[in-house]
Design an enzyme around this catalytic site. Structure first.
Site, PDB file in Angstrom:
ATOM      1  CB  SER A  56      -0.960   0.442   1.219  1.00 46.76           C
ATOM      2  OG  SER A  56      -1.457   1.258   1.351  1.00 46.76           O
ATOM      3  CG  HIS A  72      -3.737  -1.375  -1.655  1.00 47.59           C
ATOM      4  ND1 HIS A  72      -4.886  -2.294  -1.924  1.00 47.59           N
ATOM      5  CD2 HIS A  72      -4.694  -1.074  -0.579  1.00 47.59           C
ATOM      6  CE1 HIS A  72      -6.020  -2.026  -1.939  1.00 47.59           C
ATOM      7  NE2 HIS A  72      -5.581  -1.169  -0.045  1.00 47.59           N
ATOM      8  CG  ASP A  81      -5.182   2.569   0.512  1.00 46.45           C
ATOM      9  OD1 ASP A  81      -6.615   2.116   0.778  1.00 46.45           O
ATOM     10  OD2 ASP A  81      -4.092   2.151   1.118  1.00 46.45           O
ATOM     11  CG  MET A 129      -8.523   7.143   2.258  1.00 45.38           C
ATOM     12  SD  MET A 129      -7.869   7.257   4.021  1.00 45.38           S
ATOM     13  CE  MET A 129      -6.584   5.703   4.270  1.00 45.38           C
ATOM     14  CG  HIS A 168      -9.105   0.219  -0.739  1.00 46.84           C
ATOM     15  ND1 HIS A 168      -8.348   0.159   0.682  1.00 46.84           N
ATOM     16  CD2 HIS A 168     -10.200   0.473  -0.712  1.00 46.84           C
ATOM     17  CE1 HIS A 168      -9.808   0.417   1.115  1.00 46.84           C
ATOM     18  NE2 HIS A 168     -10.877   0.235   0.355  1.00 46.84           N
ATOM     19  CG  MET A 179     -10.637   3.482   2.000  1.00 46.36           C
ATOM     20  SD  MET A 179     -10.120   2.920   2.609  1.00 46.36           S
ATOM     21  CE  MET A 179      -8.706   3.704   1.731  1.00 46.36           C
ATOM     22  CG  MET A 220     -11.616  -2.436   4.468  1.00 44.31           C
ATOM     23  SD  MET A 220     -10.197  -1.640   3.757  1.00 44.31           S
ATOM     24  CE  MET A 220      -9.226  -1.479   5.064  1.00 44.31           C
ATOM     25  N   GLY A 242      -9.099   4.223   6.491  1.00 45.39           N
ATOM     26  CA  GLY A 242      -8.592   5.460   7.097  1.00 45.39           C
ATOM     27  C   GLY A 242      -7.424   5.751   6.806  1.00 45.39           C
ATOM     28  CG  PHE A 243      -5.927   6.400   9.566  1.00 46.49           C
ATOM     29  CD1 PHE A 243      -5.603   8.065  10.016  1.00 46.49           C
ATOM     30  CD2 PHE A 243      -7.431   7.058  10.525  1.00 46.49           C
ATOM     31  CE1 PHE A 243      -6.381   9.331   9.741  1.00 46.49           C
ATOM     32  CE2 PHE A 243      -8.578   7.490  10.488  1.00 46.49           C
ATOM     33  CZ  PHE A 243      -8.007   8.547  10.159  1.00 46.49           C
ATOM     34  N   GLY A 244      -3.330   4.041   7.578  1.00 47.64           N
ATOM     35  CA  GLY A 244      -2.165   2.727   7.846  1.00 47.64           C
ATOM     36  C   GLY A 244      -1.790   2.684   9.089  1.00 47.64           C
ATOM     37  N   GLY A 245      -1.203   1.375   9.512  1.00 51.18           N
ATOM     38  CA  GLY A 245      -0.562   1.319  11.102  1.00 51.18           C
ATOM     39  C   GLY A 245      -1.541   0.605  12.445  1.00 51.18           C
ATOM     40  CG  ASP A 299      -6.946  -3.021   3.244  1.00 50.25           C
ATOM     41  OD1 ASP A 299      -5.392  -2.980   3.594  1.00 50.25           O
ATOM     42  OD2 ASP A 299      -6.901  -2.011   2.090  1.00 50.25           O
ATOM     43  N   GLY A 300      -5.454  -4.367   5.918  1.00 50.56           N
ATOM     44  CA  GLY A 300      -5.170  -4.127   7.626  1.00 50.56           C
ATOM     45  C   GLY A 300      -4.467  -4.580   8.497  1.00 50.56           C
ATOM     46  N   GLY A 301      -2.995  -4.528   9.047  1.00 49.42           N
ATOM     47  CA  GLY A 301      -2.942  -5.196   9.711  1.00 49.42           C
ATOM     48  C   GLY A 301      -2.232  -6.711   8.916  1.00 49.42           C
ATOM     49  N   GLY A 307       1.153  -2.125   4.135  1.00 50.73           N
ATOM     50  CA  GLY A 307       1.957  -1.215   3.974  1.00 50.73           C
ATOM     51  C   GLY A 307       2.957  -0.763   4.788  1.00 50.73           C
TER      52      GLY A 307
HETATM   53  C1  DX5 Z   1      -6.084   1.756   5.287  1.00 54.27           C
HETATM   54  C2  DX5 Z   1      -5.922   1.449   4.001  1.00 54.27           C
HETATM   55  C3  DX5 Z   1      -4.722   0.168   4.013  1.00 54.27           C
HETATM   56  C4  DX5 Z   1      -3.278   0.525   4.826  1.00 54.27           C
HETATM   57  C5  DX5 Z   1      -3.152  -0.231   4.996  1.00 54.27           C
HETATM   58  O1  DX5 Z   1      -7.259   2.206   4.975  1.00 54.27           O
HETATM   59  O2  DX5 Z   1      -6.478   0.890   3.415  1.00 54.27           O
HETATM   60  O3  DX5 Z   1      -4.250  -0.154   2.423  1.00 54.27           O
HETATM   61  O4  DX5 Z   1      -2.478   1.124   3.891  1.00 54.27           O
HETATM   62  O5  DX5 Z   1      -2.269  -0.156   6.009  1.00 54.27           O
HETATM   63  P1  DX5 Z   1      -1.342  -1.520   7.072  1.00 54.27           P
HETATM   64  O6  DX5 Z   1      -1.035  -2.180   5.941  1.00 54.27           O
HETATM   65  O7  DX5 Z   1      -0.106  -0.023   7.586  1.00 54.27           O
HETATM   66  O8  DX5 Z   1      -2.672  -2.066   7.781  1.00 54.27           O
HETATM   67 ZN    ZN Z   2      -6.800   0.070   2.115  1.00 55.69          ZN
END
Ligand code: DX5
Ligand code: ZN
Length: 217
Positions: A9, A34, A36, A38, A67, A69, A139, A144-147, A177-179, A199
């Site tokens: 991502s 990927h 994102d 938003m 993706h 959002m 998801m 909305g956010f990475g990490g 997607d996520g974690g 990401g």
């Molecule tokens: C969050 C995004 C993800 C994000 C994942 O809304 O859709 O693609 O980058 O981040 P990680 O891999 O750090 O959880």
């Molecule tokens: Zn994503």
């Protein structure tokens, strides 16, 4: 069984060096990028739109996995396709007309239509469009956010979605997607996910190629 694909991502990238980092990911063995998008409405955060997708299209030959959002994503599907998206994924929660939105993506030859679900949305919400999509995105954090920390109960939906796709003979990609990182990857692939978005799991690793190989293994 489909191969495991890794989709880093770009949300976790250095935005001042997008092209350079896209090329580095390609060299390190990424399967797709990927992206994102938003809008600050469907999710609290704002990232980028079709201009950045287009700039990345010129920087790499990897498939671009967009993706969205975005509330009422129908408004931007044509722009994303024109910008060079290979996959366009829209959220079932973002429009009252998910079937129409998916059909709108499908009208563009060569572009794969995807449908995404938030962690709190039951898998049955997309049953009626499963036959129309080439990708399902589950998801495993709130978008909305990475990490962010993985939402463990959302993992169970991967197994259920895998069963639904198998039962209908669908070869759609099952993306999560996520974690996702080298340590957690097995929790996703073991339940039937075939595309791992990551990401911080890639970008925070000292060796991006090694992190992606570990996720695939
Ligand atoms: C969050 C995004 C993800 C994000 C994942 O809304 O859709 O693609 O980058 O981040 P990680 O891999 O750090 O959880
Ligand atoms: Zn994503």
């Amino acid at each position: 069984m489909q191969p495991i694909r890794i989709a880093p991502s770009m949300l976790a990238s250095d935005f001042t060096r997008l092209g350079e980092q896209a090329r580095a990911l390609e060299a390190a063995g990424a399967d797709m990028l990927h992206l994102d998008v938003m809008d600050g409405m469907f999710v609290p955060n704002i990232t980028f739109g079709a201009c950045v997708v287009q700039a990345l299209r010129a920087s790499t030959s990897l498939p671009l996995d967009v993706h969205m959002m975005v509330r009422e994503p129908e408004r931007y599907i044509a722009d994303m396709v024109a910008a060079g998206a290979s996959y366009v994924t829209v959220h079932v929660e973002a429009t009252p007309h998910i079937h129409r939105a998916v059909r709108q993506i499908q009208e563009h030859a060569g572009v794969v239509a995807g449908v995404a679900l938030n962690p709190g949305t039951p898998v049955g919400a997309v049953e009626c469009v499963l036959g129309e999509v080439g990708l399902v995105l589950l998801m495993t954090v709130n978008p909305g956010f990475g990490g962010q920390k993985l939402i463990v109960p959302a993992l169970e939906k991967i197994s259920r979605m895998r069963e639904m796709l198998t039962a209908m003979g669908s070869d759609a990609l099952l993306e999560v997607d996520g974690g996702v990182n080298a340590r957690s990857a097995r929790m996703f692939t073991g339940r039937g996910a075939t595309v791992l978005v990551s990401g911080t799991g890639v970008f925070d690793a000292p060796d991006w190629g090694a992190a992606m190989r570990a996720m695939r293994a």
